[in-house]
Scaffold this motif. Sequence first.
Motif, PDB file in Angstrom:
ATOM      1  N   ILE A   1      17.751  -4.498  10.818  1.00 27.34           N
ATOM      2  CA  ILE A   1      18.421  -3.989  12.001  1.00 27.34           C
ATOM      3  C   ILE A   1      17.775  -4.590  13.240  1.00 27.34           C
ATOM      4  CG2 ILE A   1      18.985  -1.864  10.783  1.00 27.34           C
ATOM      5  CD1 ILE A   1      16.843  -0.440  12.429  1.00 27.34           C
ATOM      6  N   SER A   2      18.455  -4.503  14.352  1.00 24.37           N
ATOM      7  CA  SER A   2      17.935  -5.083  15.585  1.00 24.37           C
ATOM      8  C   SER A   2      16.626  -4.418  15.981  1.00 24.37           C
ATOM      9  CB  SER A   2      18.954  -4.905  16.714  1.00 24.37           C
ATOM     10  OG  SER A   2      18.481  -5.485  17.911  1.00 24.37           O
ATOM     11  N   PRO A   3      15.626  -5.185  16.415  1.00 22.66           N
ATOM     12  CA  PRO A   3      14.378  -4.588  16.913  1.00 22.66           C
ATOM     13  C   PRO A   3      14.678  -3.575  18.015  1.00 22.66           C
ATOM     14  CG  PRO A   3      14.110  -6.946  16.629  1.00 22.66           C
ATOM     15  CD  PRO A   3      15.572  -6.659  16.417  1.00 22.66           C
ATOM     16  N   GLN A   4      13.976  -2.437  17.985  1.00 20.73           N
ATOM     17  CA  GLN A   4      14.287  -1.359  18.910  1.00 20.73           C
ATOM     18  C   GLN A   4      13.140  -0.367  18.990  1.00 20.73           C
ATOM     19  OE1 GLN A   4      17.163   1.602  16.701  1.00 20.73           O
ATOM     20  NE2 GLN A   4      17.599  -0.487  15.953  1.00 20.73           N
ATOM     21  N   PRO A   5      13.089   0.389  20.076  1.00 24.66           N
ATOM     22  CA  PRO A   5      12.105   1.472  20.182  1.00 24.66           C
ATOM     23  C   PRO A   5      12.562   2.660  19.349  1.00 24.66           C
ATOM     24  CG  PRO A   5      13.524   1.474  22.095  1.00 24.66           C
ATOM     25  CD  PRO A   5      13.909   0.262  21.284  1.00 24.66           C
TER      26      PRO A   5
ATOM     27  N   ALA B   1      30.853  -1.301   8.617  1.00 24.38           N
ATOM     28  CA  ALA B   1      29.946  -0.902   9.694  1.00 24.38           C
ATOM     29  C   ALA B   1      29.078  -2.093  10.062  1.00 24.38           C
ATOM     30  CB  ALA B   1      29.074   0.275   9.256  1.00 24.38           C
ATOM     31  N   ILE B   2      29.005  -2.423  11.351  1.00 24.78           N
ATOM     32  CA  ILE B   2      28.348  -3.656  11.771  1.00 24.78           C
ATOM     33  C   ILE B   2      27.055  -3.376  12.531  1.00 24.78           C
ATOM     34  CG2 ILE B   2      30.571  -4.834  11.866  1.00 24.78           C
ATOM     35  CD1 ILE B   2      30.407  -4.726  14.917  1.00 24.78           C
ATOM     36  N   ASN B   3      26.083  -4.261  12.363  1.00 25.79           N
ATOM     37  CA  ASN B   3      24.875  -4.280  13.187  1.00 25.79           C
ATOM     38  C   ASN B   3      24.979  -5.429  14.176  1.00 25.79           C
ATOM     39  OD1 ASN B   3      23.581  -2.081  11.963  1.00 25.79           O
ATOM     40  ND2 ASN B   3      22.712  -3.380  10.349  1.00 25.79           N
ATOM     41  N   TYR B   4      24.405  -5.243  15.343  1.00 29.08           N
ATOM     42  CA  TYR B   4      24.472  -6.262  16.393  1.00 29.08           C
ATOM     43  C   TYR B   4      23.195  -6.189  17.221  1.00 29.08           C
ATOM     44  CZ  TYR B   4      26.036  -2.099  18.973  1.00 29.08           C
ATOM     45  OH  TYR B   4      26.131  -0.833  19.513  1.00 29.08           O
ATOM     46  N   ARG B   5      22.951  -7.221  18.043  1.00 23.19           N
ATOM     47  CA  ARG B   5      21.720  -7.268  18.823  1.00 23.19           C
ATOM     48  C   ARG B   5      21.736  -6.247  19.962  1.00 23.19           C
ATOM     49  NH1 ARG B   5      21.478 -13.693  19.741  1.00 23.19           N
ATOM     50  NH2 ARG B   5      23.730 -13.404  19.442  1.00 23.19           N
ATOM     51  N   LEU B   6      20.584  -5.624  20.187  1.00 19.24           N
ATOM     52  CA  LEU B   6      20.461  -4.541  21.152  1.00 19.24           C
ATOM     53  C   LEU B   6      19.468  -4.884  22.262  1.00 19.24           C
ATOM     54  CD1 LEU B   6      20.162  -1.631  18.552  1.00 19.24           C
ATOM     55  CD2 LEU B   6      22.211  -2.256  19.856  1.00 19.24           C
ATOM     56  N   GLY B   7      19.482  -4.064  23.316  1.00 21.65           N
ATOM     57  CA  GLY B   7      18.502  -4.177  24.377  1.00 21.65           C
ATOM     58  C   GLY B   7      18.470  -5.553  25.016  1.00 21.65           C
ATOM     59  N   ALA B   8      17.275  -6.002  25.379  1.00 23.78           N
ATOM     60  CA  ALA B   8      17.129  -7.300  26.020  1.00 23.78           C
ATOM     61  C   ALA B   8      17.589  -8.434  25.105  1.00 23.78           C
ATOM     62  CB  ALA B   8      15.671  -7.512  26.435  1.00 23.78           C
ATOM     63  N   LEU B   9      17.358  -8.298  23.810  1.00 25.00           N
ATOM     64  CA  LEU B   9      17.760  -9.350  22.870  1.00 25.00           C
ATOM     65  C   LEU B   9      19.281  -9.510  22.818  1.00 25.00           C
ATOM     66  CD1 LEU B   9      15.257  -8.492  20.006  1.00 25.00           C
ATOM     67  CD2 LEU B   9      15.168 -10.505  21.521  1.00 25.00           C
TER      68      LEU B   9
END
Length: 452
Positions: free
Chosen positions: A56-60, A131-139
Amino acid sequence: MNTELQLASGTIRGERGADGLTVFRGVPYAHAARFTPPKPVEPWTGVFDATRPGPISPQPPVRPDAVMGPPQAGLRQDEDCLNLTVVTPGVNGPRPVMVWIHGGAYVTGASSFGFYEGRRLAAEGGIVFVAINYRLGALGYLKLPGVAPGNLGLLDQVAALRWIRENIGNFGGDPDRVTVFGQSAGAHSVACLMAAPAARGLFRQAILQSAPLGLKLATPARAARVARHFTTALRAEVTTAPVEAILAAQDAAIQRVSGPGGLASPPFCPTAGTDALPGADRWTAEAAGAGVDVMIGTTSAEMNGFLNGKPFSERIERVPLVGRRGLETVKRLATRRVFETPSLRFADTLARAGRRVFTYRFGWAASGSIFGACHCVELPFLLGEREAWAGAPMLAGADWDDIEEIGRPLRQAWISFARGGSPGSAAHVPGSGPGRIWTGPVPSPDSPAEVM
């Protein structure tokens, strides 16, 4: 039992359950290096193991833990996160397709969390669930000239929809009957996709659940200000900094722009006038012209999920002239201005453009919960299994059997719409008062209380 399927890019292996559903997890739909647009996946040799979730996208840490409960543990975070999950009743289609886009303020979340398991929709509706995952936040949403173009997370979603159009027939899905649905930032993403020329023709229906349309799109000027805060905090080369440093600078930028409460428009989010979005003055009209039928709605107490409980309620109640009674007024006004009224205005715009539009409001509340009919409360009725929601504070005091009973007609409403019909009477759940779901002609955007 494992099942193998042949795609244009190679063979994948999924897992067939005792319920007859076959699940393929972590299926790559695109690839992208840091701050570059997504590209089609390269063909592989051998068999791709799709029995386990992909990264999954890197995240806090996920902020809604205090409302929804802890997310699925053990999911690996990695920048190479462009993958999806497919749940199918069988490859003997063509079946309607429902594509889920998760929320999380464009900073956290993953469609592979147990919260978003789509087995019940697939089994009860005979649909193919994706169900899709995608890039989050600054990325995913940093806009920094010469480095990051912005809107990469949205471009990821477009790439996923293109992959679905080209490949979903192998899973028994009908590429001409695709419904995109999402909640919170996921619903905001759906509205953006409706306005994006690159997504035209990739779906024909959309469901927007609790879309914060009152927060609108970022302007290029605001995106530039966020980028300045981000690079000042990073103090390293953006393209090569460790991902931990990226997340730390991201958090610093969020604190500078949104403040400690983080209740303003997410700093890292889609930017108007940036590929693939038109300018802010045209995006609503572009969405209305997309030829997409829509179901859109909210919960009756959206802001409870953000402002009930510690630390937010205590902080606001200490403000002079606000107190507990003032807090209730703040929550009602914010629910109306951020979620309810702009959603109804968007619905009205679509209806005037000749689209079929259905609206709803979800008012169920758990007897032992301090959150009431808050943001996210409808999700357990649609997605996920009992185990995923067992620790959800927003469900305190509720019996899962009751959630199943109420959820069945709610799911049927979503399924009926995805099949090209009307949610109709299926959307009227058992019970009366605040537990009732309403659908029908679009109400006046100036009188959102009429929705019930």
